[in-house]
Design a protein around this motif. Structure first.
Motif, PDB file in Angstrom:
ATOM      1  N   PHE A  73       0.931  -1.159  -0.026  1.00  0.00           N
ATOM      2  CA  PHE A  73       0.085   0.171   0.114  1.00  0.00           C
ATOM      3  C   PHE A  73       0.885   1.071  -0.085  1.00  0.00           C
ATOM      4  CE2 PHE A  73       0.921  -0.171   4.553  1.00  0.00           C
ATOM      5  CZ  PHE A  73       0.790   1.281   4.980  1.00  0.00           C
ATOM      6  N   LEU A  74       1.999   1.091   0.687  1.00  0.00           N
ATOM      7  CA  LEU A  74       2.941   2.175   0.727  1.00  0.00           C
ATOM      8  C   LEU A  74       3.683   2.504  -0.658  1.00  0.00           C
ATOM      9  CD1 LEU A  74       4.189   4.483   2.631  1.00  0.00           C
ATOM     10  CD2 LEU A  74       6.114   2.926   3.251  1.00  0.00           C
ATOM     11  N   GLY A  75       4.003   1.397  -1.058  1.00  0.00           N
ATOM     12  CA  GLY A  75       4.810   1.529  -2.440  1.00  0.00           C
ATOM     13  C   GLY A  75       3.536   2.255  -3.433  1.00  0.00           C
ATOM     14  N   ARG A  76       2.427   1.577  -3.554  1.00  0.00           N
ATOM     15  CA  ARG A  76       1.442   1.941  -4.580  1.00  0.00           C
ATOM     16  C   ARG A  76       1.190   3.378  -4.365  1.00  0.00           C
ATOM     17  NH1 ARG A  76      -2.197  -0.930  -7.689  1.00  0.00           N
ATOM     18  NH2 ARG A  76      -3.768   0.661  -8.474  1.00  0.00           N
ATOM     19  N   THR A  77       0.771   3.995  -3.175  1.00  0.00           N
ATOM     20  CA  THR A  77       0.428   5.379  -2.694  1.00  0.00           C
ATOM     21  C   THR A  77       1.649   6.097  -3.078  1.00  0.00           C
ATOM     22  OG1 THR A  77      -0.980   4.449  -1.149  1.00  0.00           O
ATOM     23  CG2 THR A  77      -0.235   6.926  -1.006  1.00  0.00           C
ATOM     24  N   ALA A  78       2.910   5.982  -2.860  1.00  0.00           N
ATOM     25  CA  ALA A  78       4.048   6.786  -3.079  1.00  0.00           C
ATOM     26  C   ALA A  78       4.301   6.869  -4.580  1.00  0.00           C
ATOM     27  CB  ALA A  78       5.248   6.031  -2.328  1.00  0.00           C
ATOM     28  N   VAL A  79       4.381   5.635  -5.344  1.00  0.00           N
ATOM     29  CA  VAL A  79       4.252   5.929  -6.659  1.00  0.00           C
ATOM     30  C   VAL A  79       3.454   6.678  -7.421  1.00  0.00           C
ATOM     31  CG1 VAL A  79       4.424   4.447  -9.073  1.00  0.00           C
ATOM     32  CG2 VAL A  79       5.678   3.888  -6.898  1.00  0.00           C
ATOM     33  N   GLU A  80       2.105   6.459  -7.022  1.00  0.00           N
ATOM     34  CA  GLU A  80       0.927   7.101  -7.504  1.00  0.00           C
ATOM     35  C   GLU A  80       0.757   8.431  -7.403  1.00  0.00           C
ATOM     36  OE1 GLU A  80      -2.928   4.781  -7.332  1.00  0.00           O
ATOM     37  OE2 GLU A  80      -2.175   3.445  -8.838  1.00  0.00           O
ATOM     38  N   ALA A  81       1.290   8.928  -6.053  1.00  0.00           N
ATOM     39  CA  ALA A  81       1.390  10.340  -5.637  1.00  0.00           C
ATOM     40  C   ALA A  81       2.541  10.988  -6.617  1.00  0.00           C
ATOM     41  CB  ALA A  81       1.575  10.589  -4.106  1.00  0.00           C
ATOM     42  N   LEU A  82       3.565  10.280  -6.592  1.00  0.00           N
ATOM     43  CA  LEU A  82       4.552  10.949  -7.583  1.00  0.00           C
ATOM     44  C   LEU A  82       4.097  11.085  -9.071  1.00  0.00           C
ATOM     45  CD1 LEU A  82       7.463  11.810  -7.471  1.00  0.00           C
ATOM     46  CD2 LEU A  82       8.289   9.640  -7.985  1.00  0.00           C
ATOM     47  N   VAL A  83       3.395  10.253  -9.540  1.00  0.00           N
ATOM     48  CA  VAL A  83       2.968  10.132 -10.801  1.00  0.00           C
ATOM     49  C   VAL A  83       1.662  11.450 -10.975  1.00  0.00           C
ATOM     50  CG1 VAL A  83       1.686   9.048 -12.628  1.00  0.00           C
ATOM     51  CG2 VAL A  83       3.554   7.988 -11.580  1.00  0.00           C
ATOM     52  N   LEU A  84       0.922  11.356 -10.085  1.00  0.00           N
ATOM     53  CA  LEU A  84      -0.049  12.269 -10.082  1.00  0.00           C
ATOM     54  C   LEU A  84       0.482  13.675 -10.001  1.00  0.00           C
ATOM     55  CD1 LEU A  84      -3.104  12.546 -10.165  1.00  0.00           C
ATOM     56  CD2 LEU A  84      -3.075  12.635  -7.642  1.00  0.00           C
ATOM     57  N   ALA A  85       1.276  13.991  -9.275  1.00  0.00           N
ATOM     58  CA  ALA A  85       2.072  15.268  -9.147  1.00  0.00           C
ATOM     59  C   ALA A  85       2.734  15.698 -10.427  1.00  0.00           C
ATOM     60  CB  ALA A  85       2.992  15.385  -8.068  1.00  0.00           C
ATOM     61  N   GLY A  86       3.417  14.727 -11.291  1.00  0.00           N
ATOM     62  CA  GLY A  86       4.070  14.988 -12.201  1.00  0.00           C
ATOM     63  C   GLY A  86       2.866  15.111 -13.488  1.00  0.00           C
ATOM     64  N   GLY A  87       1.885  14.529 -13.614  1.00  0.00           N
ATOM     65  CA  GLY A  87       1.042  14.576 -14.656  1.00  0.00           C
ATOM     66  C   GLY A  87       0.282  16.102 -14.307  1.00  0.00           C
ATOM     67  N   TRP A  88       0.127  16.503 -13.134  1.00  0.00           N
ATOM     68  CA  TRP A  88      -0.583  17.766 -12.881  1.00  0.00           C
ATOM     69  C   TRP A  88       0.334  18.801 -13.306  1.00  0.00           C
ATOM     70  CZ3 TRP A  88       0.719  21.644  -9.003  1.00  0.00           C
ATOM     71  CH2 TRP A  88      -0.271  22.633  -8.851  1.00  0.00           C
ATOM     72  N   MET A  89       1.463  18.656 -13.052  1.00  0.00           N
ATOM     73  CA  MET A  89       2.503  19.886 -13.513  1.00  0.00           C
ATOM     74  C   MET A  89       2.702  19.886 -14.834  1.00  0.00           C
ATOM     75  SD  MET A  89       5.485  19.786 -10.464  1.00  0.00           S
ATOM     76  CE  MET A  89       5.999  18.167 -10.502  1.00  0.00           C
ATOM     77  N   LEU A  90       2.510  18.812 -15.573  1.00  0.00           N
ATOM     78  CA  LEU A  90       2.648  18.778 -17.044  1.00  0.00           C
ATOM     79  C   LEU A  90       1.449  19.339 -17.650  1.00  0.00           C
ATOM     80  CD1 LEU A  90       4.754  15.355 -17.595  1.00  0.00           C
ATOM     81  CD2 LEU A  90       5.472  17.773 -17.895  1.00  0.00           C
ATOM     82  N   GLY A  91       0.225  19.489 -16.945  1.00  0.00           N
ATOM     83  CA  GLY A  91      -0.928  19.892 -17.710  1.00  0.00           C
ATOM     84  C   GLY A  91      -2.168  18.866 -17.514  1.00  0.00           C
ATOM     85  N   GLY A  92      -2.022  17.607 -16.986  1.00  0.00           N
ATOM     86  CA  GLY A  92      -3.122  16.583 -16.802  1.00  0.00           C
ATOM     87  C   GLY A  92      -4.070  17.025 -15.922  1.00  0.00           C
ATOM     88  N   THR A  93      -5.277  16.476 -16.463  1.00  0.00           N
ATOM     89  CA  THR A  93      -6.509  17.080 -15.739  1.00  0.00           C
ATOM     90  C   THR A  93      -6.813  16.325 -14.171  1.00  0.00           C
ATOM     91  OG1 THR A  93      -7.550  17.529 -17.880  1.00  0.00           O
ATOM     92  CG2 THR A  93      -8.814  17.469 -15.625  1.00  0.00           C
ATOM     93  N   ILE A  94      -6.769  16.869 -13.401  1.00  0.00           N
ATOM     94  CA  ILE A  94      -7.242  16.351 -12.076  1.00  0.00           C
ATOM     95  C   ILE A  94      -8.313  16.873 -11.612  1.00  0.00           C
ATOM     96  CG2 ILE A  94      -6.563  16.215  -9.372  1.00  0.00           C
ATOM     97  CD1 ILE A  94      -3.570  16.374 -10.193  1.00  0.00           C
ATOM     98  N   GLY A  95      -9.408  15.873 -10.991  1.00  0.00           N
ATOM     99  CA  GLY A  95     -10.709  16.514 -10.618  1.00  0.00           C
ATOM    100  C   GLY A  95     -11.307  15.371  -9.623  1.00  0.00           C
ATOM    101  N   PRO A  96     -12.689  15.439  -9.544  1.00  0.00           N
ATOM    102  CA  PRO A  96     -13.390  14.731  -8.783  1.00  0.00           C
ATOM    103  C   PRO A  96     -13.220  13.250  -9.485  1.00  0.00           C
ATOM    104  CG  PRO A  96     -14.798  15.931 -10.293  1.00  0.00           C
ATOM    105  CD  PRO A  96     -13.508  16.454 -10.254  1.00  0.00           C
ATOM    106  N   GLY A  97     -13.226  13.093 -10.451  1.00  0.00           N
ATOM    107  CA  GLY A  97     -12.975  11.726 -11.217  1.00  0.00           C
ATOM    108  C   GLY A  97     -11.626  11.195 -10.532  1.00  0.00           C
TER     109      GLY A  97
END
Length: 205
Positions: free
Chosen positions: A150-174
């Motif tokens: 759970f820790l590895g998955r959370t850490a990787v996905e948080a890093l990926v999500l942050a990178g995607g957001w900084m690159l212009g990916g859409t984060i929202g309620p979905g």
């Protein structure tokens, strides 16, 4: 007694159907524009910066992630290779074929179909027993090194999500919905979609 070819055909059909459905549901989330899972946000962000299609980016990301399996001592299977090669083109095809919704009601509908659809697709291709997808294997590889799953998955996905957001990916309620329900949904459908032969191979009841 079933011929071995029957097992191969059944598993191949499940694998291809699951991967095609996975790519289609990813397209639904992107078309909804309400935020998607972290890896799709990351793919979307890179696509916007590079001008490549989401499917092309997904293919490249899958290859890079598979390369990270080497120090983690993970071994790819047929399902791993098929995942890396098929989901991206299916995503591009679905993005081309699906209409872009403008009303909020249809966008929410796309989201509500796409999220459980990804869980169903995951159950179909993982239930074959031919190996996880590139991103799934990254999580299990970290777990083999002693990092709690759970820790590895959370850490990787948080890093990926942050990178995607900084690159212009859409984060929202979905995105929030996906992260909240995908685990329980996959946990529900996977045992029910795992083929008997895959159960035997894995030693499952």
């Amino acid at each position: 007694m079933r011929h071995p070819t029957d097992h191969f055909l059944a598993r191949s059909t499940r694998l291809c159907a699951g991967l095609a459905f996975y790519g289609t549901c990813m397209a639904l989330l992107l078309k909804a524009g309400l935020g998607a899972d972290p890896w799709t946000v990351f793919t979307q962000g890179i696509a916007r910066k590079t001008g490549l299609s989401p499917g092309e980016v997904l293919l490249m990301v899958s290859v890079v992630v598979c390369a990270l399996w080497v120090p983690l001592r993970q071994r790819p299977g047929v399902g791993t290779v098929a995942n890396a090669l098929l989901v991206g083109p299916t995503l591009d095809l679905a993005l081309w074929a699906l209409p872009t919704p403008h009303s909020l009601e249809v966008r929410v509908l796309f989201l509500l179909v796409g999220v459980p659809g990804i869980a169903l697709a995951t159950g179909l291709y993982l239930g074959v027993g031919w190996g996880p997808g590139p991103r799934d294997g990254l999580m299990t590889g970290l777990a083999r090194l002693g990092v709690p799953l759970f820790l590895g998955r959370t850490a990787v996905e948080a890093l990926v999500l942050a990178g995607g957001w900084m690159l212009g990916g859409t984060i929202g309620p979905g995105t929030v919905l996906f992260m909240a329900v995908i685990g329980p949904l996959v946990g529900y459908v996977l045992p029910r979609l795992t083929l008997p032969l895959a159960r035997e191979t894995a030693g499952l009841p």
